[in-house]
Design a protein around this motif. Structure first.
Motif, mmCIF file in Angstrom:
data_model
loop_
_atom_site.group_PDB
_atom_site.id
_atom_site.type_symbol
_atom_site.label_atom_id
_atom_site.label_comp_id
_atom_site.label_asym_id
_atom_site.label_seq_id
_atom_site.Cartn_x
_atom_site.Cartn_y
_atom_site.Cartn_z
ATOM 1 N N GLU A 189 -4.852 14.690 -5.320
ATOM 2 C CA GLU A 189 -5.093 14.518 -3.886
ATOM 3 C C GLU A 189 -6.483 14.985 -3.507
ATOM 4 O O GLU A 189 -7.143 15.704 -4.162
ATOM 5 N N ILE A 210 -2.834 2.299 -4.204
ATOM 6 C CA ILE A 210 -2.527 3.668 -3.787
ATOM 7 C C ILE A 210 -3.690 4.211 -2.975
ATOM 8 O O ILE A 210 -4.845 4.156 -3.426
ATOM 9 N N GLU A 211 -3.379 4.727 -1.795
ATOM 10 C CA GLU A 211 -4.371 5.386 -0.951
ATOM 11 C C GLU A 211 -3.944 6.826 -0.739
ATOM 12 O O GLU A 211 -2.821 7.205 -1.054
ATOM 13 N N GLY A 212 -4.847 7.633 -0.210
ATOM 14 C CA GLY A 212 -4.510 9.018 0.089
ATOM 15 C C GLY A 212 -4.624 9.952 -1.102
ATOM 16 O O GLY A 212 -4.106 11.068 -1.063
ATOM 17 N N ASN A 258 0.896 5.149 0.452
ATOM 18 C CA ASN A 258 0.055 6.143 1.110
ATOM 19 C C ASN A 258 0.396 7.546 0.656
ATOM 20 O O ASN A 258 1.213 8.231 1.272
ATOM 21 N N GLY A 259 -0.223 7.954 -0.437
ATOM 22 C CA GLY A 259 -0.109 9.322 -0.908
ATOM 23 C C GLY A 259 1.126 9.616 -1.735
ATOM 24 O O GLY A 259 2.047 8.806 -1.869
ATOM 25 N N THR A 319 0.847 -1.189 0.000
ATOM 26 C CA THR A 319 0.000 0.000 0.000
ATOM 27 C C THR A 319 0.879 1.234 0.000
ATOM 28 O O THR A 319 1.742 1.390 0.869
ATOM 29 N N GLU A 350 4.817 9.592 -0.158
ATOM 30 C CA GLU A 350 5.455 8.275 -0.047
ATOM 31 C C GLU A 350 5.911 7.772 -1.407
ATOM 32 O O GLU A 350 7.012 7.229 -1.542
#
Length: 150
Positions: free
Chosen positions: A150, A80-82, A5-6, A3, A9
């Motif tokens: 974002e 991908i998160e964030g 995170n944003g 994962t 990263e």
């Protein structure tokens, strides 16, 4: 699966390999289905008898079929998160380094090449290498551009 995170990263991972997918076998039924969907019925892909006498000794996977496996392989490697939006933005380079005979097992490996901030979002350029099991040269190398907002 990894994962991410944003964007910060992802930026910190430029030059880093994210991992490899599982191996997947490409059989003649899958090749025929791709031929039907794309209306690409070139004999080298679908005529097993003629292809057996041809330059590769068997049918081969369409180059664009190989390329189309990138989303499958990516989903096995990372998420991908964030970010609110993640869309395909394009391709910078694509090379089909060698043919893929029917029955081959393929997997993808992904690396973060570059992160480019912009007005519409951040472009993340990922290098995808699609390997053929037991072969030194890959089937495909592609730089895929993903736009993240974002």
């Amino acid at each position: 699966m990894r994962t991410l995170n944003g964007i910060d990263e992802i930026t910190s991972l430029v030059g880093t390999e994210l991992g490899s997918s599982e191996w997947t076998t490409i059989d003649q039924d899958a090749i025929n289905t791709f031929a039907d969907v794309t209306d690409d019925h070139q004999w080298i892909h679908i005529d097993e008898e003629r292809a057996a006498e041809g330059p590769y000794g068997a049918t081969i996977v369409h180059g664009f079929f190989t390329l189309s496996l990138i989303p499958k392989f990516s989903s096995e490697i990372f998420t991908i998160e964030g970010v609110s939006i993640r869309v395909n933005y394009g391709l910078n380079k694509v090379r089909f380094a060698q043919p893929v005979p029917v029955g081959s097992r393929l997997r993808g490996t992904v690396s973060v090449n570059e992160v480019i901030p912009g007005d519409k979002g951040t472009q993340v350029i990922l290098k995808h290498v699609i390997e053929i099991e037991g072969q030194e040269r890959p089937a495909c190398i592609a730089e895929v551009v993903t736009l993240l907002v974002e």
